[in-house]
Design a protein around this motif. Sequence first.
Motif, PDB file in Angstrom:
ATOM      1  N   ASN A 235      17.012  34.101 -43.987  1.00 50.05           N
ATOM      2  CA  ASN A 235      17.520  33.014 -42.704  1.00 50.05           C
ATOM      3  C   ASN A 235      17.004  33.135 -41.532  1.00 50.05           C
ATOM      4  O   ASN A 235      16.498  32.189 -40.981  1.00 50.05           O
ATOM      5  CB  ASN A 235      19.004  33.046 -42.701  1.00 50.05           C
ATOM      6  CG  ASN A 235      19.925  32.538 -43.977  1.00 50.05           C
ATOM      7  OD1 ASN A 235      19.263  31.696 -44.712  1.00 50.05           O
ATOM      8  ND2 ASN A 235      21.261  32.912 -44.023  1.00 50.05           N
ATOM      9  N   ASP A 236      16.761  34.337 -41.148  1.00 49.48           N
ATOM     10  CA  ASP A 236      16.127  34.593 -39.870  1.00 49.48           C
ATOM     11  C   ASP A 236      14.532  34.156 -40.098  1.00 49.48           C
ATOM     12  O   ASP A 236      14.103  33.731 -38.943  1.00 49.48           O
ATOM     13  CB  ASP A 236      16.013  36.158 -39.605  1.00 49.48           C
ATOM     14  CG  ASP A 236      17.680  36.640 -39.368  1.00 49.48           C
ATOM     15  OD1 ASP A 236      18.469  35.941 -38.839  1.00 49.48           O
ATOM     16  OD2 ASP A 236      17.886  37.885 -39.472  1.00 49.48           O
ATOM     17  N   VAL A 237      13.941  34.550 -41.141  1.00 47.54           N
ATOM     18  CA  VAL A 237      12.539  33.875 -41.365  1.00 47.54           C
ATOM     19  C   VAL A 237      12.604  32.473 -41.042  1.00 47.54           C
ATOM     20  O   VAL A 237      11.552  31.978 -40.483  1.00 47.54           O
ATOM     21  CB  VAL A 237      12.055  34.406 -42.482  1.00 47.54           C
ATOM     22  CG1 VAL A 237      10.505  33.997 -42.925  1.00 47.54           C
ATOM     23  CG2 VAL A 237      11.921  35.989 -42.768  1.00 47.54           C
ATOM     24  N   MET A 238      13.613  31.876 -41.804  1.00 52.08           N
ATOM     25  CA  MET A 238      13.340  30.286 -41.920  1.00 52.08           C
ATOM     26  C   MET A 238      13.717  29.938 -40.553  1.00 52.08           C
ATOM     27  O   MET A 238      13.077  28.892 -39.971  1.00 52.08           O
ATOM     28  CB  MET A 238      14.585  29.949 -42.701  1.00 52.08           C
ATOM     29  CG  MET A 238      14.141  30.105 -44.219  1.00 52.08           C
ATOM     30  SD  MET A 238      12.653  29.457 -44.722  1.00 52.08           S
ATOM     31  CE  MET A 238      12.986  27.695 -44.351  1.00 52.08           C
ATOM     32  N   LYS A 239      14.581  30.527 -39.636  1.00 54.73           N
ATOM     33  CA  LYS A 239      15.040  30.119 -38.189  1.00 54.73           C
ATOM     34  C   LYS A 239      13.809  30.229 -37.626  1.00 54.73           C
ATOM     35  O   LYS A 239      13.526  29.406 -36.797  1.00 54.73           O
ATOM     36  CB  LYS A 239      16.022  31.068 -37.685  1.00 54.73           C
ATOM     37  CG  LYS A 239      16.442  30.964 -36.364  1.00 54.73           C
ATOM     38  CD  LYS A 239      17.525  31.729 -35.955  1.00 54.73           C
ATOM     39  CE  LYS A 239      18.001  31.416 -34.718  1.00 54.73           C
ATOM     40  NZ  LYS A 239      19.095  32.476 -33.996  1.00 54.73           N
ATOM     41  N   VAL A 240      12.835  31.274 -37.667  1.00 57.11           N
ATOM     42  CA  VAL A 240      11.888  31.565 -36.784  1.00 57.11           C
ATOM     43  C   VAL A 240      10.689  30.675 -37.379  1.00 57.11           C
ATOM     44  O   VAL A 240      10.150  29.845 -36.230  1.00 57.11           O
ATOM     45  CB  VAL A 240      10.930  32.804 -37.094  1.00 57.11           C
ATOM     46  CG1 VAL A 240       9.702  33.068 -36.452  1.00 57.11           C
ATOM     47  CG2 VAL A 240      11.905  33.797 -36.590  1.00 57.11           C
ATOM     48  N   LEU A 241      10.766  30.262 -38.441  1.00 55.90           N
ATOM     49  CA  LEU A 241       9.474  28.999 -38.909  1.00 55.90           C
ATOM     50  C   LEU A 241       9.962  27.724 -38.423  1.00 55.90           C
ATOM     51  O   LEU A 241       9.138  26.818 -37.921  1.00 55.90           O
ATOM     52  CB  LEU A 241       9.606  28.928 -40.488  1.00 55.90           C
ATOM     53  CG  LEU A 241       8.954  30.267 -40.953  1.00 55.90           C
ATOM     54  CD1 LEU A 241       8.776  30.052 -42.569  1.00 55.90           C
ATOM     55  CD2 LEU A 241       7.388  30.606 -40.537  1.00 55.90           C
ATOM     56  N   THR A 242      11.311  27.372 -38.467  1.00 56.91           N
ATOM     57  CA  THR A 242      11.939  26.195 -37.730  1.00 56.91           C
ATOM     58  C   THR A 242      11.665  25.991 -36.253  1.00 56.91           C
ATOM     59  O   THR A 242      11.280  24.990 -35.828  1.00 56.91           O
ATOM     60  CB  THR A 242      13.610  25.988 -38.108  1.00 56.91           C
ATOM     61  OG1 THR A 242      13.687  26.099 -39.493  1.00 56.91           O
ATOM     62  CG2 THR A 242      13.838  24.916 -37.560  1.00 56.91           C
ATOM     63  N   ILE A 243      11.764  26.989 -35.516  1.00 55.35           N
ATOM     64  CA  ILE A 243      11.533  27.013 -34.295  1.00 55.35           C
ATOM     65  C   ILE A 243      10.107  26.623 -33.889  1.00 55.35           C
ATOM     66  O   ILE A 243       9.727  25.850 -33.223  1.00 55.35           O
ATOM     67  CB  ILE A 243      12.031  28.274 -33.318  1.00 55.35           C
ATOM     68  CG1 ILE A 243      13.583  28.363 -33.650  1.00 55.35           C
ATOM     69  CG2 ILE A 243      11.545  28.381 -32.139  1.00 55.35           C
ATOM     70  CD1 ILE A 243      13.973  29.727 -33.012  1.00 55.35           C
ATOM     71  N   PHE A 244       9.205  27.372 -34.509  1.00 55.62           N
ATOM     72  CA  PHE A 244       7.714  27.253 -34.408  1.00 55.62           C
ATOM     73  C   PHE A 244       7.345  25.881 -34.831  1.00 55.62           C
ATOM     74  O   PHE A 244       6.558  25.026 -34.033  1.00 55.62           O
ATOM     75  CB  PHE A 244       6.893  28.273 -35.282  1.00 55.62           C
ATOM     76  CG  PHE A 244       6.816  29.484 -34.390  1.00 55.62           C
ATOM     77  CD1 PHE A 244       5.728  29.652 -33.634  1.00 55.62           C
ATOM     78  CD2 PHE A 244       7.382  30.753 -34.904  1.00 55.62           C
ATOM     79  CE1 PHE A 244       5.407  30.575 -32.996  1.00 55.62           C
ATOM     80  CE2 PHE A 244       7.191  31.842 -34.380  1.00 55.62           C
ATOM     81  CZ  PHE A 244       6.014  31.956 -33.089  1.00 55.62           C
ATOM     82  N   SER A 245       8.025  25.364 -35.894  1.00 54.83           N
ATOM     83  CA  SER A 245       7.901  23.801 -36.252  1.00 54.83           C
ATOM     84  C   SER A 245       8.286  22.935 -35.207  1.00 54.83           C
ATOM     85  O   SER A 245       7.621  21.749 -35.019  1.00 54.83           O
ATOM     86  CB  SER A 245       8.591  23.726 -37.732  1.00 54.83           C
ATOM     87  OG  SER A 245       8.052  24.496 -38.690  1.00 54.83           O
ATOM     88  N   ALA A 246       9.348  23.382 -34.693  1.00 58.21           N
ATOM     89  CA  ALA A 246       9.937  22.406 -33.751  1.00 58.21           C
ATOM     90  C   ALA A 246       8.911  22.080 -32.587  1.00 58.21           C
ATOM     91  O   ALA A 246       8.681  21.203 -31.795  1.00 58.21           O
ATOM     92  CB  ALA A 246      11.237  22.973 -32.994  1.00 58.21           C
ATOM     93  N   PHE A 247       8.161  23.219 -32.000  1.00 59.36           N
ATOM     94  CA  PHE A 247       7.389  23.400 -30.850  1.00 59.36           C
ATOM     95  C   PHE A 247       5.968  22.521 -31.306  1.00 59.36           C
ATOM     96  O   PHE A 247       5.454  22.019 -30.564  1.00 59.36           O
ATOM     97  CB  PHE A 247       6.774  24.686 -30.369  1.00 59.36           C
ATOM     98  CG  PHE A 247       7.990  25.386 -29.513  1.00 59.36           C
ATOM     99  CD1 PHE A 247       8.027  25.031 -28.126  1.00 59.36           C
ATOM    100  CD2 PHE A 247       8.901  26.052 -30.033  1.00 59.36           C
ATOM    101  CE1 PHE A 247       8.943  25.509 -27.199  1.00 59.36           C
ATOM    102  CE2 PHE A 247      10.043  26.680 -29.337  1.00 59.36           C
ATOM    103  CZ  PHE A 247       9.954  26.288 -27.751  1.00 59.36           C
ATOM    104  N   PHE A 248       5.536  23.054 -32.566  1.00 62.29           N
ATOM    105  CA  PHE A 248       4.163  22.446 -33.083  1.00 62.29           C
ATOM    106  C   PHE A 248       4.252  20.968 -33.558  1.00 62.29           C
ATOM    107  O   PHE A 248       3.076  20.334 -33.485  1.00 62.29           O
ATOM    108  CB  PHE A 248       3.637  23.451 -33.776  1.00 62.29           C
ATOM    109  CG  PHE A 248       2.945  24.770 -33.177  1.00 62.29           C
ATOM    110  CD1 PHE A 248       1.958  24.822 -32.488  1.00 62.29           C
ATOM    111  CD2 PHE A 248       3.769  25.765 -33.090  1.00 62.29           C
ATOM    112  CE1 PHE A 248       1.419  25.779 -31.546  1.00 62.29           C
ATOM    113  CE2 PHE A 248       3.307  26.908 -32.325  1.00 62.29           C
ATOM    114  CZ  PHE A 248       1.889  26.870 -31.776  1.00 62.29           C
ATOM    115  N   LEU A 249       5.322  20.589 -33.981  1.00 57.89           N
ATOM    116  CA  LEU A 249       5.188  19.153 -34.621  1.00 57.89           C
ATOM    117  C   LEU A 249       4.923  18.038 -33.611  1.00 57.89           C
ATOM    118  O   LEU A 249       4.053  17.211 -33.944  1.00 57.89           O
ATOM    119  CB  LEU A 249       6.601  19.009 -35.332  1.00 57.89           C
ATOM    120  CG  LEU A 249       6.583  17.940 -36.223  1.00 57.89           C
ATOM    121  CD1 LEU A 249       5.626  17.847 -37.427  1.00 57.89           C
ATOM    122  CD2 LEU A 249       8.117  17.372 -36.618  1.00 57.89           C
TER     123      LEU A 249
END
Length: 298
Positions: A235-249
Amino acid sequence: MNNKQRTATIKEKKYPYFTWVDIQDPSDEEANELVTAKGLSPILVKDSLQAGHLPKLEPIEEGYFMILRACTQEVDKPTSIIDFSNKIAFFVFKDRLITIHRAEYAFLDSAPPHIKHVDALVLHIVDNMVDSFQEPVENLSNKIDDMENHIFTKKGSNLTLEQLYFLKSKARIGKKLIGLIQTVINELAVGKGHKSRLQDIKDSLTAHHLLYDEAVEDTNGLLDSYLSVTAQKSNDVMKVLTIFSAFFLPLTFIAGIYGMNFDVMPELRRQNGYFYTLGVMVLICLIVFLWFKRKRFF
């Protein structure tokens, strides 16, 4: 070594009121000779040589037949009681005791020399067999504590689900085996002068059963904790990936638009269009950051 070439180790010891014959690792031919010479049941002799036979107590003429198992080895990946224990078969009569077993037991050579009744010798052997489970369950408890410490520290990455499974398997087999031995011992009848020793053995079995039962519960909890920690890490990994996606999308969206090769795009002709676009991107990143912080996502 071939079964026909194997030779049994037979020890005979005479006490004042009975005789003890101990037979280790007989071949099939020697077992058949034993049936004839000692007048034993061929079915029970066969049971005594069967590697995976479970503990049992069966009355026979002028005595009883009993099979018990002792913990004589510890393997890392046990899958059955054979991996965890070996057995001793008892043919008990008023004037003689015959024990048959495959493995070697040191406590069989340490029987007290001044024993007056066959029940005393049987209980001496049984007591040592029961005590053989004490060290393994203590080692099991220590391993559980170590693994629990590993799971909640950075060392937990070295653990595998397979290790936890076999740890649980060892606890489960030990509990099952102690339970079977308890059933046999509860049916065992001895002379009035030996009931106190028999009760001590029953108390030891109860204590071992509680320890193995606790080990089973601990391994179940350990397995749940491991899965929970593993899921939390995912879940922590997915959280980090989600945050990066929210910035870069949104940034990727803007870059995609201005990467299209159309002739009529007003912004492409602006002198400071590049810097305006970068500014919009920075503003978007700032808005996304403030929104995540307000929602306490990090």
